[in-house]
Design a protein around this motif. Structure first.
Motif, PDB file in Angstrom:
ATOM      1  N   ILE A 101       0.584  -0.729   0.094  1.00  0.00           N
ATOM      2  CA  ILE A 101       0.047  -0.280   0.094  1.00  0.00           C
ATOM      3  C   ILE A 101       1.265   1.340   0.155  1.00  0.00           C
ATOM      4  O   ILE A 101       2.042   0.923   0.393  1.00  0.00           O
ATOM      5  N   ALA A 102       0.723   2.716  -0.774  1.00  0.00           N
ATOM      6  CA  ALA A 102       1.166   4.245  -0.229  1.00  0.00           C
ATOM      7  C   ALA A 102       1.404   3.845   0.831  1.00  0.00           C
ATOM      8  O   ALA A 102       1.145   3.457   2.401  1.00  0.00           O
ATOM      9  N   LYS A 103       3.214   4.363   1.490  1.00  0.00           N
ATOM     10  CA  LYS A 103       3.887   5.223   2.435  1.00  0.00           C
ATOM     11  C   LYS A 103       2.614   5.403   3.386  1.00  0.00           C
ATOM     12  O   LYS A 103       2.838   5.376   4.107  1.00  0.00           O
ATOM     13  N   GLY A 104       2.053   6.570   3.391  1.00  0.00           N
ATOM     14  CA  GLY A 104       1.194   7.334   4.129  1.00  0.00           C
ATOM     15  C   GLY A 104      -0.213   6.267   4.678  1.00  0.00           C
ATOM     16  O   GLY A 104      -0.022   6.617   6.277  1.00  0.00           O
ATOM     17  N   LEU A 105      -0.389   5.737   4.504  1.00  0.00           N
ATOM     18  CA  LEU A 105      -0.983   4.468   4.871  1.00  0.00           C
ATOM     19  C   LEU A 105      -0.818   3.694   5.261  1.00  0.00           C
ATOM     20  O   LEU A 105      -1.151   3.216   6.317  1.00  0.00           O
ATOM     21  N   GLU A 106       0.515   3.165   4.406  1.00  0.00           N
ATOM     22  CA  GLU A 106       0.829   1.758   5.768  1.00  0.00           C
ATOM     23  C   GLU A 106       1.306   2.727   7.250  1.00  0.00           C
ATOM     24  O   GLU A 106       1.811   2.410   7.763  1.00  0.00           O
ATOM     25  N   TYR A 107       1.936   3.540   7.317  1.00  0.00           N
ATOM     26  CA  TYR A 107       2.532   4.802   9.240  1.00  0.00           C
ATOM     27  C   TYR A 107       0.811   4.802   9.229  1.00  0.00           C
ATOM     28  O   TYR A 107       1.331   4.398  10.668  1.00  0.00           O
ATOM     29  N   PHE A 108      -0.008   5.276   8.603  1.00  0.00           N
ATOM     30  CA  PHE A 108      -1.313   5.072   9.058  1.00  0.00           C
ATOM     31  C   PHE A 108      -1.954   3.880  10.195  1.00  0.00           C
ATOM     32  O   PHE A 108      -1.857   3.825  11.323  1.00  0.00           O
ATOM     33  N   PHE A 109      -1.938   2.833   9.554  1.00  0.00           N
ATOM     34  CA  PHE A 109      -1.736   1.211   9.882  1.00  0.00           C
ATOM     35  C   PHE A 109      -1.154   1.067  10.887  1.00  0.00           C
ATOM     36  O   PHE A 109      -1.606   0.813  11.799  1.00  0.00           O
ATOM     37  N   ALA A 110       0.852   1.758  10.586  1.00  0.00           N
ATOM     38  CA  ALA A 110       1.374   0.944  11.635  1.00  0.00           C
ATOM     39  C   ALA A 110       1.185   2.317  12.868  1.00  0.00           C
ATOM     40  O   ALA A 110       1.507   1.717  14.535  1.00  0.00           O
ATOM     41  N   TYR A 111       0.231   2.936  12.986  1.00  0.00           N
ATOM     42  CA  TYR A 111      -0.127   4.143  14.163  1.00  0.00           C
ATOM     43  C   TYR A 111      -0.737   3.623  15.060  1.00  0.00           C
ATOM     44  O   TYR A 111      -0.981   3.381  16.383  1.00  0.00           O
ATOM     45  N   CYS A 112      -1.694   2.610  13.909  1.00  0.00           N
ATOM     46  CA  CYS A 112      -2.974   2.391  14.943  1.00  0.00           C
ATOM     47  C   CYS A 112      -2.644   1.076  15.527  1.00  0.00           C
ATOM     48  O   CYS A 112      -2.722   0.959  16.740  1.00  0.00           O
ATOM     49  N   GLY A 113      -1.281   0.639  15.016  1.00  0.00           N
ATOM     50  CA  GLY A 113      -0.346  -0.644  15.824  1.00  0.00           C
ATOM     51  C   GLY A 113      -0.106  -0.028  16.995  1.00  0.00           C
ATOM     52  O   GLY A 113      -0.521  -0.753  18.609  1.00  0.00           O
ATOM     53  N   VAL A 114       0.371   1.130  17.359  1.00  0.00           N
ATOM     54  CA  VAL A 114       0.995   1.511  18.285  1.00  0.00           C
ATOM     55  C   VAL A 114       0.671   1.714  19.414  1.00  0.00           C
ATOM     56  O   VAL A 114       0.129   1.624  20.394  1.00  0.00           O
TER      57      VAL A 114
END
Length: 321
Positions: A101-114
């Protein structure tokens, strides 16, 4: 909360042989095993992790006394977002690269995981990669061979032991090369703490109890139970070289990650619930992202791979007999 830079494990001379390195790690592991879990030198990161786990359980205990529908709805919403962060981002995307997925969307989902409170992406992905590489061996970071409690939760509060087993994040160079993941690694504990502050500011103690305590306790345990119960109880449709199992209840509540034997059989698959009746909500979200063009290169096991897995399982069974 204090900064929690992870401790660097002891290293041998750069010119030492691989045999010496292996011997060193095994000797360190033996010392740690004999020392036990509680009567050992506690690192700051382990103390903070233990305080976090204890704190969310204490908060959750107040839930019946501060019931509030608004707080419950917030908890459900955050539970879904943080659960998706763990399953879609930490697990299927960052660890196994099951899709793109696009990097911005990747970072969004990763932050949800945090915000799920189960360590930062670098730490979590490194541990999970080691689990697959060393599943059910003495170097498995949370092997059920060390007892249900340790595989469920004890490993979470023993960073030195995991580092001695698996190394210190050397298997995630792609994450360490990105400023965003390094930032989360260095500042991890501030993020769930800040969320707790926002919940208290918005709705008071009931929102803190439900939005942080109940929600984080549930999400943590439903993820942890895959590591413990998911290697002890359940069905094994695929004869993998480990003890992974499928559990319908963890498959349902862990958004599809509980179909753990399926996952160990085909670790790069974006879909874990391989049968029509195996509910996999994370896969449904990935399909939606694919249909809208936001997810590409989605990996699934081919029929040839499934037949090969069955053949390998039959060969192992015949050999055992």
């Amino acid at each position: 909360m204090p900064s929690t830079n992870y401790p660097v494990t002891k290293t041998v001379n750069a010119n030492a042989s691989n045999a010496n390195r292996k011997k060193f790690h095994l000797s360190e592991l033996e010392k740690m095993r004999k020392g036990g879990f509680w009567l050992r030198k506690w690192r700051l990161v382990d103390v903070v992790n233990l305080c976090w786990i204890t704190g969310i359980h204490v908060l959750a205990a107040f839930a019946p006394f501060v019931f509030d529908w608004g707080a419950v709805m917030v908890a459900l919403g955050l539970g879904l977002f943080t659960g998706v962060g763990m399953s879609l981002s930490y697990h299927r995307l960052l660890t196994h690269r099951s899709f793109k997925i696009a990097k911005g969307l990747e970072y969004f989902f990763a932050y949800c995981g945090v915000l799920a409170g189960q360590k930062d992406p670098i730490s979590w992905v490194s541990t999970h990669k080691s689990h697959h590489k060393y599943a059910d061996t003495e170097r498995d970071p949370h092997s059920p061979a060390e007892g249900f409690w340790f595989s469920h939760l004890g490993w979470f509060c023993y960073n030195d032991y995991i580092v001695a087993k698996c190394g210190e994040y050397s298997n995630v160079p792609e994450l360490k090369a990105q400023w965003f993941y390094m930032f989360l690694h260095e500042t991890y504990f501030w993020h769930p703490t800040a969320l707790g502050g926002l919940l208290y500011f918005y709705g008071g103690f009931p929102y803190l109890v439900w939005g942080l305590g109940v929600r984080a306790t549930f999400v943590c345990h439903i993820t942890f139970v895959i590591r413990s119960a998911g290697h002890i109880w359940g069905e094994r449709p695929w004869n993998t070289p480990d003890t992974s199992t499928n559990n319908w209840w963890t498959g349902t509540f862990a958004l599809g990650d509980g179909w753990h034997n399926n996952h160990h059989a085909f670790p790069n698959s974006a879909r874990h619930g391989l049968e029509w009746w195996q509910l996999d909500l994370t896969w449904e979200l990935i399909k939606l992202l694919q249909l809208t063009g936001l997810a590409t290169d989605v990996k699934l096991p081919s029929e040839a791979e499934k037949r090969r897995m069955v053949l390998l399982g039959s060969a192992q069974t015949n050999k055992t007999i």
